[in-house]
Structure formats: C-alpha cells, structure tokens
Design a protein around this motif. Sequence first.
Motif, PDB file in Angstrom:
ATOM      1  N   PHE A   1     -14.728   7.323  12.258  1.00 44.99           N
ATOM      2  CA  PHE A   1     -14.730   5.906  11.919  1.00 44.99           C
ATOM      3  C   PHE A   1     -16.137   5.501  11.483  1.00 44.99           C
ATOM      4  CE2 PHE A   1     -10.954   5.969  14.597  1.00 44.99           C
ATOM      5  CZ  PHE A   1     -10.108   5.069  13.945  1.00 44.99           C
ATOM      6  N   LEU A   2     -16.248   4.920  10.297  1.00 41.94           N
ATOM      7  CA  LEU A   2     -17.500   4.354   9.809  1.00 41.94           C
ATOM      8  C   LEU A   2     -17.341   2.843   9.836  1.00 41.94           C
ATOM      9  CD1 LEU A   2     -18.045   6.748   6.756  1.00 41.94           C
ATOM     10  CD2 LEU A   2     -18.977   6.964   9.078  1.00 41.94           C
ATOM     11  N   LEU A   3     -18.145   2.185  10.675  1.00 48.49           N
ATOM     12  CA  LEU A   3     -17.906   0.774  10.991  1.00 48.49           C
ATOM     13  C   LEU A   3     -18.803  -0.186  10.209  1.00 48.49           C
ATOM     14  CD1 LEU A   3     -16.160   2.066  13.141  1.00 48.49           C
ATOM     15  CD2 LEU A   3     -17.020   0.418  14.783  1.00 48.49           C
ATOM     16  N   GLY A   4     -19.088   0.146   8.962  1.00 47.09           N
ATOM     17  CA  GLY A   4     -19.725  -0.823   8.090  1.00 47.09           C
ATOM     18  C   GLY A   4     -21.229  -0.721   7.962  1.00 47.09           C
ATOM     19  N   ASP A   5     -21.731  -1.370   6.910  1.00 48.53           N
ATOM     20  CA  ASP A   5     -23.145  -1.336   6.540  1.00 48.53           C
ATOM     21  C   ASP A   5     -23.642   0.095   6.387  1.00 48.53           C
ATOM     22  OD1 ASP A   5     -23.077  -4.057   6.502  1.00 48.53           O
ATOM     23  OD2 ASP A   5     -24.398  -4.365   8.224  1.00 48.53           O
ATOM     24  N   LEU A   6     -22.776   0.950   5.870  1.00 49.32           N
ATOM     25  CA  LEU A   6     -23.229   2.283   5.486  1.00 49.32           C
ATOM     26  C   LEU A   6     -24.302   2.141   4.423  1.00 49.32           C
ATOM     27  CD1 LEU A   6     -22.912   5.387   5.553  1.00 49.32           C
ATOM     28  CD2 LEU A   6     -21.097   5.137   3.837  1.00 49.32           C
TER      29      LEU A   6
ATOM     30  N   HIS B   1     -11.980   6.670   8.356  1.00 51.35           N
ATOM     31  CA  HIS B   1     -11.642   5.268   8.168  1.00 51.35           C
ATOM     32  C   HIS B   1     -12.938   4.485   7.957  1.00 51.35           C
ATOM     33  CE1 HIS B   1      -7.450   5.811   9.512  1.00 51.35           C
ATOM     34  NE2 HIS B   1      -7.955   6.671  10.381  1.00 51.35           N
ATOM     35  N   PHE B   2     -12.928   3.581   6.980  1.00 47.88           N
ATOM     36  CA  PHE B   2     -14.125   2.804   6.671  1.00 47.88           C
ATOM     37  C   PHE B   2     -13.848   1.309   6.827  1.00 47.88           C
ATOM     38  CE2 PHE B   2     -17.301   0.630   4.227  1.00 47.88           C
ATOM     39  CZ  PHE B   2     -18.439   1.407   4.361  1.00 47.88           C
ATOM     40  N   PHE B   3     -14.687   0.661   7.643  1.00 50.53           N
ATOM     41  CA  PHE B   3     -14.642  -0.799   7.792  1.00 50.53           C
ATOM     42  C   PHE B   3     -15.853  -1.384   7.071  1.00 50.53           C
ATOM     43  CE2 PHE B   3     -11.997   0.662  11.173  1.00 50.53           C
ATOM     44  CZ  PHE B   3     -11.064  -0.343  11.400  1.00 50.53           C
TER      45      PHE B   3
END
Length: 253
Positions: free
Chosen positions: A47-52, A85-87
């Motif tokens: 899970f990548l939870l944003g601001d990558l 999954h990317f948020f």
Amino acid sequence: MQIPQGKKIYFSSDNHLGAPTQAESLPREKIFVKWLDSIKHDAEVIFLLGDLFDFWFEYKTVVPKGFVRTLGKLAELRDNGIQIHFFVGNHDLWMHDYFEKELNIPVYHDPKEFVFNNKHFFIGHGDGKGPGDKGYKRMKKVFINPFSKWLFRWLHPDIGVRVAQHLSVKNKLISGDEDKEFLGEEKEWLAQYSKRKLESKHFDYFVFGHRHLPMEIKVGENSTYYNLGDWINHYTYGVFDGERFEMKTFQTS
C-alpha cells in the motif's frame, strides 16, 4: 482476503519525490527503491498511502519528468504478481489513470476498507480528515474541482509544473504541510477521526500518512491508529504479517 503463509502486507507513505528539487530527492528515491527491492520476496500486497511525489499532474499525453527508478521498480513488482494499491495524497491528488493503465495499479481518492485474515483495516492518506484544518479543506475543494483542473491543463507543462512545484514547496496552506510536532493523543486529528469512525463500525487498524510522524495510538479497546511517518526524515513503514501490525524503520546505510 487471506494472506498466504510467509507473506506480508507493507505500507508506505510520504516520499515527496522531487522536493525540494529532483537532484536533492534522488538519494531518497534510491533508498526507497532499495526498500522495495528488499521486500519483494515476501510482499503479498503493498500500500502506497500518498504523496509519493511532491507534485504530480496528468495532462492527457504528458506526466511529470523523472522518477523512472521508482516507476520501473513498481512496474517490476506488479508484473511479478505483487498487488499494489495507491492512495493519492494532497501533493499528488491530480492523479488520474496513468498508474492504472501503465502499471496496473489501482488509484483511490478516498480512504477505503480492506479485510486481511479477518482483520479490518481503514486505509487512506489522511489529508482533510478530522476536525480543524478548514483553510486546507476549502483549498482542496478548489484543487479537485473539474473546472480548476481544466484551467490548469491549458498551461504549458513547462510552466504549469514549475509553478506547481514552487507552490508545493513554499506554501504550507497549499501543500497541507502541518507542524510536524506530536500534538498529544487528544489533539491528533486523525486519531480523533478514527475514534469517530469506530462509533459506526469496528476496525482493527487505521493506517494513514500525511502527518510525517510515526505514531501508534490506541483509539479503541481493540483498535489502533498508525501513522506511517515519511521517507524524508524517518524512513518508516508498516508491515502486517497476518497476525499483527507493526512499525519498522528501514536502515538507510
């Protein structure tokens, strides 16, 4: 979903690749890619939870230059069968379907529920949730308005990206970059948001980013809120082994 024995679920947030410049963020990007490479042997889901990215905008035929190491590694992991999954976060909220079409990675614009091994997760970036932060909440409504995106798309990418990167780094209201000091359990707005969610439904784990501070706060008798920290100062991430969730720090050297 039942996690196969020996497999794990990993959670990461807030890399802000490209900040303050591409060159200065490159060492951090290499560390992140090294971490992705280190977990591929036992990762079932990531899970990548944003601001990558510190800024991301998808024109119809153009995406921001750079980040090939990260994008290439994500493509490799996805092609090898690892779910990702990317948020979107507040810095990359203008993401559309590039990740879905090019990398086969679903993109979410709101928090979402997942169940793994009968454990209930509520997962998202976390910006604009909970009490307060009204200035940013008003600004976000402007940013996600279709007309605003349409107007911005008419700027040449060389101009639009440069302007947006400058604002992202310099303007805390626009970036949603709060004070990165621990506010106390009763004042951490994502913890308060989690407690309110529990009034209508049970979750074992609330997992968010955005605050740039690694946190673990009990929000119910059998519920815990975790904040993943960041890949700027802390290099922290979350991992669920099928039985329990824990925070870890990636050794950068």
